[in-house]
Design a protein around this motif. Structure first.
Motif, PDB file in Angstrom:
ATOM      1  N   VAL A  15      43.757  41.025  30.292  1.00 24.18           N
ATOM      2  CA  VAL A  15      45.131  40.587  30.047  1.00 24.18           C
ATOM      3  C   VAL A  15      46.127  41.590  30.622  1.00 24.18           C
ATOM      4  O   VAL A  15      47.106  41.216  31.284  1.00 24.18           O
ATOM      5  CB  VAL A  15      45.374  40.385  28.532  1.00 24.18           C
ATOM      6  CG1 VAL A  15      46.861  40.191  28.258  1.00 24.18           C
ATOM      7  CG2 VAL A  15      44.584  39.188  28.022  1.00 24.18           C
ATOM      8  N   VAL A  16      45.859  42.879  30.403  1.00 21.94           N
ATOM      9  CA  VAL A  16      46.742  43.914  30.946  1.00 21.94           C
ATOM     10  C   VAL A  16      46.724  43.894  32.471  1.00 21.94           C
ATOM     11  O   VAL A  16      47.777  43.975  33.132  1.00 21.94           O
ATOM     12  CB  VAL A  16      46.332  45.304  30.410  1.00 21.94           C
ATOM     13  CG1 VAL A  16      47.083  46.405  31.152  1.00 21.94           C
ATOM     14  CG2 VAL A  16      46.595  45.390  28.916  1.00 21.94           C
ATOM     15  N   LEU A  17      45.537  43.772  33.054  1.00 20.96           N
ATOM     16  CA  LEU A  17      45.432  43.728  34.514  1.00 20.96           C
ATOM     17  C   LEU A  17      46.174  42.524  35.084  1.00 20.96           C
ATOM     18  O   LEU A  17      46.887  42.631  36.094  1.00 20.96           O
ATOM     19  CB  LEU A  17      43.954  43.693  34.925  1.00 20.96           C
ATOM     20  CG  LEU A  17      43.675  43.640  36.430  1.00 20.96           C
ATOM     21  CD1 LEU A  17      44.273  44.850  37.132  1.00 20.96           C
ATOM     22  CD2 LEU A  17      42.173  43.542  36.689  1.00 20.96           C
ATOM     23  N   LEU A  18      46.008  41.360  34.435  1.00 23.93           N
ATOM     24  CA  LEU A  18      46.706  40.156  34.889  1.00 23.93           C
ATOM     25  C   LEU A  18      48.219  40.338  34.795  1.00 23.93           C
ATOM     26  O   LEU A  18      48.965  39.926  35.699  1.00 23.93           O
ATOM     27  CB  LEU A  18      46.257  38.956  34.054  1.00 23.93           C
ATOM     28  CG  LEU A  18      46.868  37.604  34.427  1.00 23.93           C
ATOM     29  CD1 LEU A  18      46.496  37.213  35.851  1.00 23.93           C
ATOM     30  CD2 LEU A  18      46.401  36.524  33.448  1.00 23.93           C
ATOM     31  N   ALA A  19      48.679  40.953  33.708  1.00 28.45           N
ATOM     32  CA  ALA A  19      50.114  41.198  33.546  1.00 28.45           C
ATOM     33  C   ALA A  19      50.644  42.117  34.640  1.00 28.45           C
ATOM     34  O   ALA A  19      51.745  41.907  35.173  1.00 28.45           O
ATOM     35  CB  ALA A  19      50.389  41.799  32.173  1.00 28.45           C
ATOM     36  N   VAL A  20      49.862  43.128  35.020  1.00 29.60           N
ATOM     37  CA  VAL A  20      50.271  44.045  36.087  1.00 29.60           C
ATOM     38  C   VAL A  20      50.365  43.307  37.424  1.00 29.60           C
ATOM     39  O   VAL A  20      51.327  43.486  38.188  1.00 29.60           O
ATOM     40  CB  VAL A  20      49.286  45.230  36.187  1.00 29.60           C
ATOM     41  CG1 VAL A  20      49.545  46.051  37.445  1.00 29.60           C
ATOM     42  CG2 VAL A  20      49.390  46.105  34.949  1.00 29.60           C
ATOM     43  N   VAL A  21      49.373  42.464  37.696  1.00 30.55           N
ATOM     44  CA  VAL A  21      49.378  41.704  38.947  1.00 30.55           C
ATOM     45  C   VAL A  21      50.573  40.757  39.012  1.00 30.55           C
ATOM     46  O   VAL A  21      51.290  40.691  40.028  1.00 30.55           O
ATOM     47  CB  VAL A  21      48.058  40.912  39.108  1.00 30.55           C
ATOM     48  CG1 VAL A  21      48.144  39.951  40.291  1.00 30.55           C
ATOM     49  CG2 VAL A  21      46.888  41.869  39.294  1.00 30.55           C
ATOM     50  N   ILE A  22      50.819  40.029  37.915  1.00 31.80           N
ATOM     51  CA  ILE A  22      51.941  39.092  37.891  1.00 31.80           C
ATOM     52  C   ILE A  22      53.269  39.836  37.982  1.00 31.80           C
ATOM     53  O   ILE A  22      54.203  39.403  38.690  1.00 31.80           O
ATOM     54  CB  ILE A  22      51.873  38.221  36.624  1.00 31.80           C
ATOM     55  CG1 ILE A  22      50.668  37.282  36.700  1.00 31.80           C
ATOM     56  CG2 ILE A  22      53.162  37.410  36.457  1.00 31.80           C
ATOM     57  CD1 ILE A  22      50.452  36.453  35.452  1.00 31.80           C
ATOM     58  N   GLY A  23      53.368  40.971  37.289  1.00 34.77           N
ATOM     59  CA  GLY A  23      54.591  41.767  37.368  1.00 34.77           C
ATOM     60  C   GLY A  23      54.846  42.277  38.775  1.00 34.77           C
ATOM     61  O   GLY A  23      55.990  42.245  39.266  1.00 34.77           O
ATOM     62  N   GLY A  24      53.796  42.745  39.451  1.00 39.61           N
ATOM     63  CA  GLY A  24      53.932  43.197  40.831  1.00 39.61           C
ATOM     64  C   GLY A  24      54.313  42.069  41.764  1.00 39.61           C
ATOM     65  O   GLY A  24      55.142  42.249  42.681  1.00 39.61           O
ATOM     66  N   TRP A  25      53.726  40.916  41.545  1.00 39.87           N
ATOM     67  CA  TRP A  25      54.048  39.721  42.337  1.00 39.87           C
ATOM     68  C   TRP A  25      55.523  39.353  42.158  1.00 39.87           C
ATOM     69  O   TRP A  25      56.239  39.102  43.136  1.00 39.87           O
ATOM     70  CB  TRP A  25      53.110  38.614  41.908  1.00 39.87           C
ATOM     71  CG  TRP A  25      53.333  37.263  42.499  1.00 39.87           C
ATOM     72  CD1 TRP A  25      54.192  36.912  43.511  1.00 39.87           C
ATOM     73  CD2 TRP A  25      52.673  36.055  42.111  1.00 39.87           C
ATOM     74  NE1 TRP A  25      54.117  35.563  43.767  1.00 39.87           N
ATOM     75  CE2 TRP A  25      53.195  35.020  42.928  1.00 39.87           C
ATOM     76  CE3 TRP A  25      51.709  35.749  41.150  1.00 39.87           C
ATOM     77  CZ2 TRP A  25      52.761  33.696  42.797  1.00 39.87           C
ATOM     78  CZ3 TRP A  25      51.285  34.430  41.033  1.00 39.87           C
ATOM     79  CH2 TRP A  25      51.803  33.419  41.847  1.00 39.87           C
ATOM     80  N   GLN A  26      55.993  39.348  40.908  1.00 41.10           N
ATOM     81  CA  GLN A  26      57.389  38.999  40.623  1.00 41.10           C
ATOM     82  C   GLN A  26      58.331  40.012  41.278  1.00 41.10           C
ATOM     83  O   GLN A  26      59.342  39.624  41.899  1.00 41.10           O
ATOM     84  CB  GLN A  26      57.610  38.971  39.113  1.00 41.10           C
ATOM     85  CG  GLN A  26      59.032  38.636  38.684  1.00 41.10           C
ATOM     86  CD  GLN A  26      59.417  37.195  38.968  1.00 41.10           C
ATOM     87  OE1 GLN A  26      58.587  36.294  38.844  1.00 41.10           O
ATOM     88  NE2 GLN A  26      60.667  36.972  39.351  1.00 41.10           N
ATOM     89  N   PHE A  27      57.993  41.286  41.162  1.00 42.42           N
ATOM     90  CA  PHE A  27      58.853  42.331  41.741  1.00 42.42           C
ATOM     91  C   PHE A  27      58.911  42.213  43.263  1.00 42.42           C
ATOM     92  O   PHE A  27      59.989  42.319  43.865  1.00 42.42           O
ATOM     93  CB  PHE A  27      58.325  43.709  41.344  1.00 42.42           C
ATOM     94  CG  PHE A  27      59.058  44.844  41.987  1.00 42.42           C
ATOM     95  CD1 PHE A  27      60.301  45.257  41.522  1.00 42.42           C
ATOM     96  CD2 PHE A  27      58.508  45.491  43.102  1.00 42.42           C
ATOM     97  CE1 PHE A  27      60.984  46.296  42.135  1.00 42.42           C
ATOM     98  CE2 PHE A  27      59.190  46.523  43.713  1.00 42.42           C
ATOM     99  CZ  PHE A  27      60.430  46.927  43.234  1.00 42.42           C
ATOM    100  N   TYR A  28      57.762  41.964  43.885  1.00 41.54           N
ATOM    101  CA  TYR A  28      57.714  41.883  45.350  1.00 41.54           C
ATOM    102  C   TYR A  28      58.542  40.708  45.869  1.00 41.54           C
ATOM    103  O   TYR A  28      59.319  40.867  46.817  1.00 41.54           O
ATOM    104  CB  TYR A  28      56.266  41.747  45.817  1.00 41.54           C
ATOM    105  CG  TYR A  28      56.154  41.442  47.296  1.00 41.54           C
ATOM    106  CD1 TYR A  28      56.384  42.435  48.242  1.00 41.54           C
ATOM    107  CD2 TYR A  28      55.822  40.161  47.736  1.00 41.54           C
ATOM    108  CE1 TYR A  28      56.295  42.161  49.595  1.00 41.54           C
ATOM    109  CE2 TYR A  28      55.736  39.876  49.081  1.00 41.54           C
ATOM    110  CZ  TYR A  28      55.978  40.882  50.011  1.00 41.54           C
ATOM    111  OH  TYR A  28      55.909  40.598  51.353  1.00 41.54           O
TER     112      TYR A  28
END
Length: 260
Positions: A15-28
């Protein structure tokens, strides 16, 4: 409480890893100003998916139906073939190599042929799901039967148990862990098989919906459909653990004894 703690321990890393990936995607996507038709932001995917939830749901139901019916056929066929392989050495020598060879046939070539032969209805999609999920189920179940403790079988036979009774009391319970391992592998393929079959030709379903939205350059809705497909796969995968707890209640007792 210990069960809840174990579940949380198992769930929080992905869950934490998925949140990091989605957060990075949103930021990019926000920082780079990427065209939404090329790479939509997660927020846009969720927003447009929710706005088009009726269409998504309307196309999810056929895919779920194809998945469950095709997997039910695969389930029954796998048990039938695995039992036949276990009871007959001639069948094992003749059928097993053919089962392995069948996995070399690409579904990408078979699916369009099934559409040509059987049309755009439910049957060809069921068959693709069945072909996609059958081998892991049958192979794992056959391996489970073969792993049965021979001493236990000899003991039952010495007590007068017939072959069928010994099979039911010893070989089937021994094969269950193997079966559920194969079940989890197969169920993750099932939804993907249904979606791929719809890509080859369908009237409704997530596969044809993705294809239509891709042609309309609605990448956000393609991602939304992919997310729904992933959620279906995860839900079915999780259901296998619940089923295992219902079918094999003694496993929990054995694990508790092992920890005590």
């Amino acid at each position: 409480m210990p069960t809840t703690r174990r579940v949380l321990t198992a769930v929080w890393p992905p869950v934490v890893l998925l949140a990091v990936v989605i957060g990075g995607w949103q930021f990019y996507t926000a920082a780079a100003g990427v065209d939404p038709t090329t790479l939509p932001s997660p927020a846009r995917v969720v927003g447009q998916g929710w706005a088009n939830r009726a269409d998504l749901w309307d196309n999810t139901l056929p895919t779920l139906q194809e998945t469950l019916l095709g997997f039910a056929v695969s389930f029954a066929a796998a048990w039938l073939v695995a039992v036949l392989l276990d009871f007959s050495s001639a069948a094992r020598r003749g059928l097993y190599p053919l089962l392995v060879a069948s996995q070399t046939i690409p579904i990408v070539a078979v699916a369009p042929l099934l559409i040509i032969w059987f049309g755009f209805g439910l049957l060809p999609k069921m068959l693709v799901v069945t072909l996609t999920t059958f081998f892991p189920l049958a192979a794992n179940l056959a391996a489970g039967f073969a792993s049965t403790d021979r001493e236990a079988m000899r003991l039952l036979r010495s007590l007068g148990a017939g072959r069928l009774r010994a099979f039911r009391l010893v070989r089937v319970p021994s094969a269950m862990p193997y079966f559920f391992a194969g079940l989890r592998v197969s169920i993750t393929y099932a939804v993907v098989g249904a979606v791929f079959a719809e890509y080859a030709g369908a009237e409704k379903g997530l596969g044809i919906y993705m294809q239509a939205q891709k042609s309309a350059f609605r990448t956000d809705l393609v991602f939304a459909a992919v997310a729904v497909t992933a959620l279906l796969s995860v839900a079915l995968f999780g259901a296998t653990f619940l089923l295992q707890r219902l079918v094999l209640p003694w496993e929990r007792a054995m694990k508790k004894e092992g920890r005590s």
